[in-house]
Design an enzyme around this catalytic site. Structure first.
Site, short mmCIF file in Angstrom:
data_model
loop_
_atom_site.label_atom_id
_atom_site.label_comp_id
_atom_site.label_asym_id
_atom_site.label_seq_id
_atom_site.Cartn_x
_atom_site.Cartn_y
_atom_site.Cartn_z
N CYS A 2 5.14 15.05 11.07
CA CYS A 2 5.14 16.09 12.09
C CYS A 2 3.79 16.13 12.80
O CYS A 2 2.74 15.99 12.18
CB CYS A 2 5.44 17.47 11.55
SG CYS A 2 7.05 17.61 10.80
N ARG A 27 1.90 9.40 13.15
CA ARG A 27 2.05 10.22 11.94
C ARG A 27 3.45 10.08 11.33
O ARG A 27 3.65 10.46 10.18
CB ARG A 27 1.77 11.69 12.27
CG ARG A 27 0.33 11.95 12.68
CD ARG A 27 0.15 13.35 13.21
NE ARG A 27 0.37 14.37 12.20
CZ ARG A 27 -0.58 14.87 11.40
NH1 ARG A 27 -1.81 14.42 11.50
NH2 ARG A 27 -0.29 15.80 10.53
N TRP A 75 9.33 15.02 11.60
CA TRP A 75 9.78 14.08 10.57
C TRP A 75 10.71 14.89 9.67
O TRP A 75 10.26 15.81 8.97
CB TRP A 75 8.57 13.57 9.78
CG TRP A 75 8.85 12.39 8.90
CD1 TRP A 75 8.78 11.07 9.24
CD2 TRP A 75 9.19 12.41 7.51
NE1 TRP A 75 9.08 10.29 8.15
CE2 TRP A 75 9.33 11.08 7.08
CE3 TRP A 75 9.40 13.44 6.58
CZ2 TRP A 75 9.66 10.74 5.76
CZ3 TRP A 75 9.72 13.10 5.27
CH2 TRP A 75 9.85 11.76 4.88
N ASN A 101 4.46 22.43 11.33
CA ASN A 101 4.26 21.26 10.45
C ASN A 101 4.08 21.81 9.05
O ASN A 101 3.24 22.69 8.84
CB ASN A 101 3.01 20.48 10.92
CG ASN A 101 2.61 19.38 9.94
OD1 ASN A 101 3.39 19.00 9.08
ND2 ASN A 101 1.41 18.88 10.09
N GLY A 102 4.86 21.31 8.08
CA GLY A 102 4.75 21.81 6.71
C GLY A 102 6.13 22.18 6.19
O GLY A 102 7.15 21.82 6.78
N GLU A 483 -2.09 -3.66 -4.19
CA GLU A 483 -2.28 -3.34 -2.77
C GLU A 483 -1.69 -4.44 -1.88
O GLU A 483 -1.07 -4.16 -0.86
CB GLU A 483 -3.78 -3.13 -2.50
CG GLU A 483 -4.14 -2.85 -1.06
CD GLU A 483 -3.51 -1.59 -0.48
OE1 GLU A 483 -2.87 -0.82 -1.21
OE2 GLU A 483 -3.61 -1.42 0.76
N LYS A 487 1.21 -3.88 0.89
CA LYS A 487 0.99 -4.21 2.31
C LYS A 487 2.15 -5.05 2.84
O LYS A 487 2.65 -4.82 3.92
CB LYS A 487 -0.32 -4.99 2.50
CG LYS A 487 -1.58 -4.17 2.48
CD LYS A 487 -1.86 -3.35 3.73
CE LYS A 487 -1.46 -1.93 3.68
NZ LYS A 487 -1.80 -0.98 2.75
N GLU A 490 5.67 -2.84 2.78
CA GLU A 490 5.82 -1.65 3.61
C GLU A 490 5.96 -1.97 5.09
O GLU A 490 6.57 -1.20 5.83
CB GLU A 490 4.71 -0.62 3.37
CG GLU A 490 3.32 -1.02 3.80
CD GLU A 490 2.26 0.05 3.49
OE1 GLU A 490 2.60 1.23 3.35
OE2 GLU A 490 1.07 -0.32 3.41
N HIS A 506 6.66 -11.33 -20.24
CA HIS A 506 7.49 -10.29 -20.84
C HIS A 506 8.63 -9.88 -19.93
O HIS A 506 9.19 -8.79 -20.09
CB HIS A 506 6.60 -9.09 -21.22
CG HIS A 506 5.54 -9.48 -22.20
ND1 HIS A 506 5.83 -9.75 -23.52
CD2 HIS A 506 4.22 -9.72 -22.04
CE1 HIS A 506 4.71 -10.12 -24.13
NE2 HIS A 506 3.73 -10.11 -23.27
N LYS A 605 2.30 8.55 8.10
CA LYS A 605 0.89 8.33 7.80
C LYS A 605 0.36 9.40 6.87
O LYS A 605 -0.41 9.13 5.95
CB LYS A 605 0.11 8.34 9.12
CG LYS A 605 -1.37 8.10 8.99
CD LYS A 605 -1.65 6.67 8.65
CE LYS A 605 -3.11 6.35 8.46
NZ LYS A 605 -3.28 5.11 7.68
#
Ligand code: G6P
Length: 610
Positions: A2, A27, A75, A101-102, A483, A487, A490, A506, A605
């Site tokens: 948002c 965002r 969002w 937003n929230g 990481e 990358k 995503e 294993h 984001k």
């Protein structure tokens, strides 16, 4: 997640609102809308989809001459992404509208009460209760009505409100979600973050929790939660608009990858004193408290968690303190054992991640010492932490973090050196050498980017048709593998797994067959021979191996299919170089697969809901 914008001034508002919403697209969102006040009435236009769809909708209507308005990118959390659930939301009598937003956690009981009183809801959102409460609480005074309304809300919110009775003002407030304001000759601006303001001003007001701003074309007045006026100074940011623009790059992600030498340099340099010591401005642990620490718990989400995994190795190795790392959403619900000898380190680029913020509050409540490593100045996490160390990465726009991760890792190197020195474990020449190696990092990062960019673009061709890829490594290389795998997955949507190389036998080795692509991270000299054995194991089962190692190991890598060689570096800092080809691999693979690199599907984001 948002985005909120607001403008009031001497010019037409709609172009400013659209420009601001475009800046906040990164965002993450799935619908967008604006509201203005015209001829004594609220005018709301909103739609599912991108800001470009909203722009088309606006263009199909009569031209708005309004000089104030608010806008939103949503969002979806409560209710599907559709036109009705998009913000702004209007009160039943059309007096108020709001963007939010929230998450309002008590919206169900509030909704039930309002429905019992006859209020009819149009959307499935939690936000709509705010619009109806504004109507119900209206007492003729705009600020007081907003104050009475927010007093009834539980959860997190940043709100911007319009009232048709006051066509010369906007009221906004926040609790738990961010909101910043700015003033310039064109008028007053409101936004979720500075990237939407930088085109107009560098003088930023950071709204505190529960503070209310009354925004007009000529100025901004601030009030505390009791309605008493407060004095607030703006902060001048040393950033320019290029921080929020692509500057000739195809994507923000590539621009931010290439900005890493600067991000790391800016993060490290200011923390090394003239005497060659490590010092932090806002670190509130006394030397005695540092001596008393019995352990460190690092808590974060996503890539920030992966940065924490690097910190674990480096801090344990230098400062000899046990370090555990925890995902914030797990930490907060597992009744963690904390005391005043525990330092909880919270890492967050945005400073607004809901789970990390909740973890910080829990650690504060339980009496642990808290230290926040944050990129966004005055964000909620920065404001509530016992101590704060800012990463000076500058605004990061691409959803997939690169330069903020690099800066987080750099702060952890600084912290490790600082703690080790205070504990008398790294002194004299050894400490001076450590600091020298730290200061050399930006140049080594630049050198690595220069040498491997073209190579990674070429190697990405092999990844384009893949459905699965594997990243293996031990120790610091394993931290980097996590990481690297994130990358790739995503942004390119290729399934990938990161595995501690010694754990392959294993289970995961059963997935290796002829042609499987395995990226072997082996820049960590201490475990290189061990990882080499794991490379041989997967090669023996037909895997193709791309190895990443330092120049020093070149000769030993004769059997791998492809290799990327890094400059020799202090082994504790190897991840800072090793991660670079991995970021470029993710980037070029996603680019060649035609993915929306800066705004990958379903991701946001700044994750302000749990
Ligand atoms: C999202 C972002 C990641 C980030 C994570 C934590 O998932 O896409 O890039 O690492 O949130 O965010 P934070 O702002 O707390 O670092």
């Amino acid at each position: 997640m948002c985005g909120i914008v607001g403008y009031i001034g001497s010019n037409r508002a709609v172009p400013y609102l659209l420009e601001g919403l475009e800046k906040l697209e990164y965002r993450g969102y799935d619908s967008a809308g604006i509201a203005t006040v015209e001829d004594g009435a609220l005018r709301i236009l909103k739609t599912k989809g991108r800001v470009s769809s909203l722009e088309a909708l606006i263009a199909s209507q009569h031209r708005s001459l309004a000089t104030l308005g608010i806008g939103h990118t949503r969002w979806a959390t409560h209710g599907k992404p559709n036109d009705v659930n998009a913000h702004p939301h209007e009160s039943a009598n059309g007096r108020f509208c709001v963007v939010h937003n929230g998450v309002i956690e008590n919206y169900l009981p509030l909704k039930a009460d309002l429905q019992a009183e006859g209020y009819v809801f149009r959307s499935e959102t939690d936000t709509e209760v705010i619009a109806h409460l504004l109507e119900k609480n209206f007492d003729g005074d705009f600020v007081s009505t907003v104050r009475k309304t927010t007093a009834m809300l539980e959860g997190a919110y940043a709100l911007c409100v319009l009232c048709r009775d006051f066509p010369d003002r906007i009221v906004c407030t926040r609790w738990g979600s961010p909101l910043v304001l700015g003033r310039c000759a064109e008028g007053s601006f409101i936004a979720s973050d500075i990237s939407a303001l930088l085109a107009h001003t560098n003088d930023i007001f950071y709204l505190d929790g529960n503070e209310i701003a009354l925004v007009t074309a000529d100025g901004i007045s601030f009030f505390d939660k009791n309605g008493a006026p407060t004095q607030k100074q703006s902060r001048r940011l040393e950033l320019n608009i290029s921080a929020a623009q692509k500057d000739g790059y195809d994507h923000f992600m590539l621009k931010e990858i290439m900005e890493q030498p600067k991000a790391v340099g800016d993060t490290i340099r200011g923390r090394i004193t003239k005497e060659g010591k490590i010092a932090f401005e806002d670190f509130h642990l006394t030397d005695e408290e540092v001596q008393r620490l019995s352990r460190i718990t690092v808590v974060a989400c996503g890539s920030a968690y992966h940065a924490g995994a690097v910190g674990k190795y480096v801090i344990e190795s230098l400062a000899r303190l046990p370090v555990e790392i925890d995902i914030a959403s797990e930490f907060r619900y597992r009744d963690p054992v904390l005391d005043d000898r525990t330092l909880v380190v919270l890492i967050s680029q945005s400073g607004e991640t809901a789970d990390t913020l909740a973890a910080l509050r829990l650690a504060n409540e339980r009496g642990a010492k808290t230290l926040c490593i944050v990129n966004v100045v005055s964000s909620s996490i920065a404001n509530e932490g016992g101590s704060v160390i800012y990463t000076h990465a500058g605004p990061e726009i691409a959803v997939a973090t690169t330069k903020a991760y690099a800066a987080q890792v750099s702060v952890l190197y600084l912290l490790a050196g600082y703690l080790a020195e205070k504990k008398g474990l790294l002194t004299g020449d050894a400490f001076a050498g450590y600091v020298r190696d730290l200061l050399a990092l930006p140049d080594l990062i630049q050198k690595t980017l220069d040498s491997c960019r073209g190579q990674m673009e070429a190697f990405s061709q092999m990844f384009i048709p893949l459905e699965h890829a594997y990243f293996i490594g031990r120790s610091l290389d394993y931290a980097c593998a996590m990481e690297a795998s994130l990358k790739l997955k995503e942004i390119s949507y290729i399934h990938s797994e990161a595995y501690a190389a010694g754990e392959l036998k294993h289970g995961t080795i059963s997935l290796i067959e002829k042609g499987t692509l395995v990226v072997a991270l082996c820049a960590c000299s201490a475990v290189f021979p061990k990882t080499l054995s794991n490379i041989k194991e997967v090669k023996a089962r037909g895997a193709r191996v791309l190895a990443v190692a330092t120049n020093a190991e070149n000769a030993a890598l004769s059997e791998v299919d492809y290799k990327v060689l890094l400059p020799d570096v202090n082994p504790l800092f190897s991840v800072s170089l090793e991660v670079l080809p991995m970021q470029l691999l993710g980037y070029y693979t996603a680019k060649n697969r035609g993915c929306d690199i800066d705004k990958p599907r379903n991701l946001a984001k700044s994750v302000t809901v749990e």
